[in-house]
Design a protein around this motif. Structure first.
Motif, mmCIF file in Angstrom:
data_model
loop_
_atom_site.group_PDB
_atom_site.id
_atom_site.type_symbol
_atom_site.label_atom_id
_atom_site.label_comp_id
_atom_site.label_asym_id
_atom_site.label_seq_id
_atom_site.Cartn_x
_atom_site.Cartn_y
_atom_site.Cartn_z
ATOM 1 N N ASP A 1 36.311 22.869 96.857
ATOM 2 C CA ASP A 1 36.847 21.636 97.285
ATOM 3 C C ASP A 1 37.545 22.101 98.648
ATOM 4 O O ASP A 1 38.804 22.276 98.947
ATOM 5 C CB ASP A 1 38.066 21.254 96.244
ATOM 6 C CG ASP A 1 38.562 20.044 96.835
ATOM 7 O OD1 ASP A 1 38.417 19.466 98.060
ATOM 8 O OD2 ASP A 1 39.149 19.569 96.126
ATOM 9 N N ALA B 1 38.342 20.265 101.350
ATOM 10 C CA ALA B 1 39.302 19.478 101.876
ATOM 11 C C ALA B 1 40.787 20.021 101.235
ATOM 12 O O ALA B 1 41.604 19.880 101.938
ATOM 13 C CB ALA B 1 39.213 17.876 101.500
ATOM 14 N N THR C 1 36.811 22.613 106.489
ATOM 15 C CA THR C 1 35.522 21.583 106.508
ATOM 16 C C THR C 1 34.225 22.460 106.348
ATOM 17 O O THR C 1 34.280 23.629 106.518
ATOM 18 C CB THR C 1 35.415 21.116 108.033
ATOM 19 O OG1 THR C 1 35.235 22.073 108.870
ATOM 20 C CG2 THR C 1 36.573 20.136 108.428
#
Length: 125
Positions: A40, A42, A47
């Motif tokens: 994940d 984020a 990014t």
């Protein structure tokens, strides 16, 4: 309890995967290791574009990339690895390490364990 650092690498790249597995066996990575394709990003504060470009070390809300990620990995591993890790964090060693990291990253498809897919952008693999 302190949150464990996270090492993020390109799981589609044979050279990257081989390098991480070597580090796990020989150095002792004291982090949660995950391919960016399953992370994940984020939530980690980074990014996809950055994760495609360089290995990442995420610790206490900070993201370190490339040679500095490797330096952090070495410091976290403890002696005897911490000494070269600390050296890689200060100039001129920092500059040399970053240049060498860029050279390796740009040519990872030519290195042992690398495949032609390593040369392609992640979206085309």
């Amino acid at each position: 309890m302190r949150e464990q650092p996270v090492l993020v690498f390109d799981g589609d790249c044979g050279f990257c995967t081989t390098s991480v597995r070597f580090a796990e066996r020989r150095i002792g990575v004291r982090a949660r290791v995950t391919p960016w394709q399953f992370a994940d990003l984020a939530a980690l504060g980074t990014t996809r574009e950055r994760a495609e470009r360089e290995v990442l070390w995420v610790e206490r809300g900070r993201v370190y990339g490339g040679a500095q990620a490797v330096a952090r990995l070495l410091v976290a591993a403890g002696p005897p690895w911490s000494l070269p890790g600390l050296a890689l964090r200060v100039p001129p060693f920092r500059w040399a390490a970053q240049g060498l990291y860029r050279l390796v990253a740009m040519n990872r498809h030519r290195l042992p364990g690398g495949t032609p897919a390593c040369a392609l952008p992640a979206g085309r693999r």
